[in-house]
Design a protein around this motif. Structure first.
Motif, PDB file in Angstrom:
ATOM      1  N   UNK A  63      42.183  20.036  71.438  1.00  0.00           N
ATOM      2  CA  UNK A  63      42.055  21.425  71.013  1.00  0.00           C
ATOM      3  C   UNK A  63      41.900  21.487  69.504  1.00  0.00           C
ATOM      4  N   UNK A  64      40.943  22.271  69.042  1.00  0.00           N
ATOM      5  CA  UNK A  64      40.869  22.496  67.613  1.00  0.00           C
ATOM      6  C   UNK A  64      40.687  23.970  67.328  1.00  0.00           C
ATOM      7  N   UNK A  65      41.272  24.432  66.261  1.00  0.00           N
ATOM      8  CA  UNK A  65      41.047  25.798  65.813  1.00  0.00           C
ATOM      9  C   UNK A  65      40.254  25.708  64.525  1.00  0.00           C
ATOM     10  N   UNK A 101      48.991  29.984  62.722  1.00  0.00           N
ATOM     11  CA  UNK A 101      48.285  28.861  63.339  1.00  0.00           C
ATOM     12  C   UNK A 101      49.062  28.313  64.538  1.00  0.00           C
ATOM     13  N   UNK A 102      50.365  28.173  64.360  1.00  0.00           N
ATOM     14  CA  UNK A 102      51.149  27.599  65.457  1.00  0.00           C
ATOM     15  C   UNK A 102      51.187  28.544  66.656  1.00  0.00           C
ATOM     16  N   UNK A 103      51.122  29.838  66.379  1.00  0.00           N
ATOM     17  CA  UNK A 103      51.082  30.807  67.474  1.00  0.00           C
ATOM     18  C   UNK A 103      49.771  30.672  68.249  1.00  0.00           C
ATOM     19  N   UNK A 104      48.665  30.640  67.520  1.00  0.00           N
ATOM     20  CA  UNK A 104      47.351  30.566  68.175  1.00  0.00           C
ATOM     21  C   UNK A 104      47.220  29.266  68.967  1.00  0.00           C
ATOM     22  N   UNK A 105      47.602  28.158  68.347  1.00  0.00           N
ATOM     23  CA  UNK A 105      47.452  26.871  69.042  1.00  0.00           C
ATOM     24  C   UNK A 105      48.344  26.812  70.284  1.00  0.00           C
ATOM     25  N   UNK A 106      49.556  27.339  70.171  1.00  0.00           N
ATOM     26  CA  UNK A 106      50.448  27.329  71.339  1.00  0.00           C
ATOM     27  C   UNK A 106      49.848  28.141  72.471  1.00  0.00           C
ATOM     28  N   UNK A 107      49.312  29.296  72.098  1.00  0.00           N
ATOM     29  CA  UNK A 107      48.710  30.153  73.122  1.00  0.00           C
ATOM     30  C   UNK A 107      47.481  29.480  73.736  1.00  0.00           C
ATOM     31  N   UNK A 108      46.744  28.749  72.900  1.00  0.00           N
ATOM     32  CA  UNK A 108      45.565  28.038  73.409  1.00  0.00           C
ATOM     33  C   UNK A 108      45.985  26.956  74.404  1.00  0.00           C
ATOM     34  N   UNK A 221      47.733  37.267  63.964  1.00  0.00           N
ATOM     35  CA  UNK A 221      46.958  36.073  63.642  1.00  0.00           C
ATOM     36  C   UNK A 221      46.274  36.234  62.285  1.00  0.00           C
ATOM     37  N   UNK A 222      45.646  35.169  61.872  1.00  0.00           N
ATOM     38  CA  UNK A 222      44.903  35.199  60.617  1.00  0.00           C
ATOM     39  C   UNK A 222      45.780  35.611  59.459  1.00  0.00           C
ATOM     40  N   UNK A 223      45.152  36.140  58.416  1.00  0.00           N
ATOM     41  CA  UNK A 223      45.898  36.514  57.210  1.00  0.00           C
ATOM     42  C   UNK A 223      46.948  37.576  57.529  1.00  0.00           C
ATOM     43  N   UNK A 224      46.633  38.476  58.468  1.00  0.00           N
ATOM     44  CA  UNK A 224      47.589  39.551  58.804  1.00  0.00           C
ATOM     45  C   UNK A 224      48.885  39.025  59.391  1.00  0.00           C
ATOM     46  N   UNK A 225      48.757  37.965  60.180  1.00  0.00           N
ATOM     47  CA  UNK A 225      49.943  37.429  60.828  1.00  0.00           C
ATOM     48  C   UNK A 225      50.674  36.389  59.997  1.00  0.00           C
ATOM     49  N   UNK A 226      50.278  36.288  58.739  1.00  0.00           N
ATOM     50  CA  UNK A 226      50.854  35.248  57.887  1.00  0.00           C
ATOM     51  C   UNK A 226      51.781  35.855  56.847  1.00  0.00           C
ATOM     52  N   UNK A 227      53.066  35.545  56.919  1.00  0.00           N
ATOM     53  CA  UNK A 227      54.011  36.150  55.970  1.00  0.00           C
ATOM     54  C   UNK A 227      53.834  35.668  54.531  1.00  0.00           C
ATOM     55  N   UNK A 228      53.261  34.493  54.337  1.00  0.00           N
ATOM     56  CA  UNK A 228      53.099  34.033  52.960  1.00  0.00           C
ATOM     57  C   UNK A 228      51.803  34.565  52.371  1.00  0.00           C
ATOM     58  N   UNK A 229      51.862  34.947  51.102  1.00  0.00           N
ATOM     59  CA  UNK A 229      50.678  35.443  50.411  1.00  0.00           C
ATOM     60  C   UNK A 229      50.485  34.641  49.133  1.00  0.00           C
TER      61      UNK A 229
END
Ligand SMILES: Cc1cc2nc3c(=O)[nH]c(=O)nc-3n(C[C@H](O)[C@H](O)[C@H](O)COP(=O)(O)OP(=O)(O)OC[C@H]3O[C@@H](n4cnc5c(N)ncnc54)[C@H](O)[C@@H]3O)c2cc1C
Ligand SMILES: Nc1ncnc2c1ncn2[C@@H]1O[C@H](COP(=O)(O)O)[C@@H](O)[C@H]1O
Lengths: 279, 333
Positions: A63-65, A101-108, A221-229
């Motif tokens: 799997x790759x994202x 990223x970890x959310x998306x990959x886990x869901x994948x 997901x993406x920038x929206x789902x990322x707490x770090x800025x």
């Protein structure tokens, strides 16, 4: 009969930056891989999966994202021996930090291979090197997991692992299903056979998954789902008012030792004054 | 919830000398951040019979220590430790959590961050507090010579891991007092699913390079494995330890534990030689505490040359060979 072992490897395409892999036999750079390659640790993870496949029989899903060109690393994984390739790609996923990223990959993984036995990730990527995605997938999927694994062997449903962690050599055990992250210390990845590479482009299909396929809220997901800025980037400049030496190596070294015998001699605990000359 | 004084937590890893040092270094930086934030510094210690460490952390700047002392915690257990930490955080709500970027810390911190759905930046080279009172985490980024300043504006706690050697510990003061909060081991923790069967101290990994007075680092500019080995000869003459950059380690010119940099070891020698090294931030972040740097590079504009005290524009192999020759003559007896 036991069901076929199902392995998932998460592989990431990384830019080559300044570090091309070397051919250990010829000592030359592998320039053909210059554009984007499988992240080195992910390649080791794939190798570990292939060894399990050879020993116990298994189906390997890679799997790759990433963007469309990340398909290349799946082709390469096919050529090495992976059976299925999943490209997770969606513009809304851009700018993800490790949480997203970890959310998306886990869901994948759950979507493409819900009955997995073992997920193998690289211990870190060469471009971001956070080493966070693996441990965060362990949490997301709520399965047992071990990071920085060097060796693994399977005994029924029991996975026995070895790793070097903070100066301790540890042997650990956990039941499947689980997740491991693999270091680049042990089993060097196999070469990609050329014939295999050709087949990989013609024979095998890659499935694509979008956010919708994963049934994920774009807010997560993406920038929206990322707490770090990131608020600022800069290149550090540590300009020193330094002494520049040029010329023949011999002259430079003599000058260096003569002028800095206190500093260098002091540190190495030896007298490096040139007595021949001063006498 | 307790009173509204903010807290900065430092995870107390004490398992051996070097992990303990990173804890002390983090406590040191935490006390500085705490001043800016008018916060308190709190160390969190899990283990079996850990009073020694509790006292040490107070002596090194902790205002409070949260301790869970229980025989079951003798060995680090990842799931148990994560669960305990999550419970403590849930009750006490720290503002910031700092964890050493040891192997354990790098497994532990991401799992905590994930559970709490907060941000975490890895391998910070600096930490600061901005005008809004947020933790500014400076970390190498984008795989290049770039540092990024990262904040976690909307989530708490703000989390960062830091490599050993990044900050300087403050000298201990055993007169200092602090509050020790002993927390009983909860009885209802989920069962650990990862079992440590066997653990032994690794024999080969020496820590000598971190303590060495003289370090000779070689980079890709050395040209080949054979030429790189010349540095070992030079090292013997100078009582120096040999370090390397990542391409060198990847090319297998030297063992992986010689890696100096963000992904390897931090060093603080009195004299550092850098042969054929370009000076990427991932490497130089770990040599900031070198007192005197001598760089050899064909390219006078390499970043490594700019941070050197002496920049030698020449072929690294020739200089190495000349040094060996010259030292053999000069070192008498
Ligand atoms: C996430 C991440 C983490 C990383 N972590 C680390 C880390 O921990 N440690 C680390 O070292 N790197 C790390 N890197 C890699 C780092 O970015 C650089 O690629 C690496 O440090 C470069 O190594 P180098 O200086 O040996 O090679 P290069 O950058 O290739 O530099 C070689 C230098 O040698 C000079 N040279 C060439 N020939 C000669 C000669 N004959 N005589 C003299 N000089 C010569 C060249 O001018 C050049 O400046 C990391 C990278 C990433 C993305
Ligand atoms: N975009 C991605 N696609 C597939 N796997 C990934 C991706 N990002 C991270 N990973 C996995 O997580 C590991 C650690 O990545 P990181 O936390 O970025 O250092 C990698 O070696 C991969 O196995």
């Amino acid at each position: 009969m036991m069901k076929m072992l199902k392995l998932v490897t998460c592989i990431k395409q990384v830019p080559m930056v300044s570090e091309l892999p070397w051919d250990p036999r010829t000592g030359t750079l592998k320039r053909n891989l210059a554009d984007g390659m499988i992240n080195p640790a992910c390649r080791y993870a794939l190798e570990a999966a292939l060894i399990l496949k050879n020993t116990y029989g298994a189906e390997i899903t890679a799997i790759t994202m990433g963007s469309d060109i990340a398909e290349e690393v799946l082709r390469e994984a096919f050529a090495m021996g992976a059976d299925r390739g999943i490209l997770v790609s969606d513009p809304k996923m851009a700018g993800a930090d490790t949480l997203a990223t970890s959310l998306v990959l886990s869901r994948a993984v759950q979507t493409a291979c819900a009955d997995f036995d073992l997920i193998l990730c690289g211990c870190h990527t060469s471009d971001s090197e956070t080493a966070q995605v693996g441990p965060q997938m362990i949490e997301e999927l709520d399965i047992p997991g071990v990071t920085y694994v060097d060796r693994l062997e399977l005994d029924g449903r029991l996975l026995r692992l070895q790793r070097l962690s903070d100066n301790f050599i540890e042997t650990l055990e956990m039941e499947l299903p689980g997740l491991v992250t693999i270091t680049t210390q042990r089993q060097a990845p196999r070469y990609v056979p050329l014939a295999g590479l050709q087949d990989a482009f013609t024979d095998k299909d890659i499935s694509r998954l979008s956010l919708e396929d994963l049934d994920l809220d774009p807010e997560l997901t993406g920038a929206k789902g990322s707490p770090t800025k990131i608020i600022n980037v800069f290149s550090p400049t540590a300009e020193k008012d330094n002494i520049i030496m040029k010329g023949s190596a011999r002259k430079i070294v003599q000058q260096l030792f003569d002028q800095f015998d206190d500093k260098i001699g002091g540190a190495i605990g030896k007298d490096i004054k040139d007595y021949q000359e001063s006498q | 919830m307790k009173d509204s004084i903010k807290e900065i937590w430092v995870f107390g890893d004490y398992r051996n000398y070097f992990q303990n040092r990173v804890t002390l270094q983090l406590l040191s930086r935490a006390t500085e951040l705490a001043k800016m934030l008018q916060a308190k510094v709190c160390a969190v210690v899990f283990g079996d019979q850990v009073d020694e460490w509790v006292n040490e952390y107070i002596a090194h700047g902790a205002d409070r220590v949260l301790v869970i002392d229980h025989p079951d915690l003798k060995n680090y257990k990842i799931e148990t430790y994560v669960n305990l930490m999550i419970r403590l955080i849930g009750k006490q709500r720290p503002e910031i959590i700092l964890v050493g970027a040891t192997n354990f810390g790098r497994e532990f911190a991401p799992r905590i961050a994930k559970r709490l759905k907060t941000g975490l930046s890895a391998d910070c080279v600096d930490l600061d507090i901005n005008d809004e009172g947020l933790l500014v985490q400076t970390a190498p980024s984008f795989g290049g010579n770039i540092l990024a300043q990262i904040i976690t504006p909307e989530c708490k706690p703000q989390m960062a891991t830091v490599r050993p050697g990044t900050f300087q510990e403050i000298p201990h003061n055993y007169e200092r007092t602090g509050e020790i909060v002993r927390i009983p081991m909860p009885a209802d923790l989920p069962k650990e699913r990862v079992h440590l069967i066997f653990s032994e101290r690794s024999p080969q990994r020496s820590q000598r390079i971190e303590e060495a007075k003289v370090v000779i680092c070689g980079g890709r500019g050395m040209g080949s494995k054979k030429k790189f080995k010349k540095l070992t000869e030079l090292g013997e003459l100078m009582n120096a330890e040999i370090g390397a950059t990542r391409p060198v380690v990847y090319a297998n010119w030297i063992e992986a534990d010689a890696l100096i940099g963000q992904a390897g070891k931090h060093i603080k020698p009195k004299v550092l030689f850098a042969f054929g090294i370009s000076g990427a931030i991932q490497h130089t972040a770990a040599i900031n505490n070198a007192e005197f740097i001598i760089a050899v590079n064909k390219n006078p504009n390499a970043p490594m040359m700019a941070m050197a005290d002496i920049a030698i524009v020449a072929d690294a192999n020739q200089v190495c060979t000349a040094m060996i020759k010259e030292l053999k003559v000069r070192i008498r007896g």
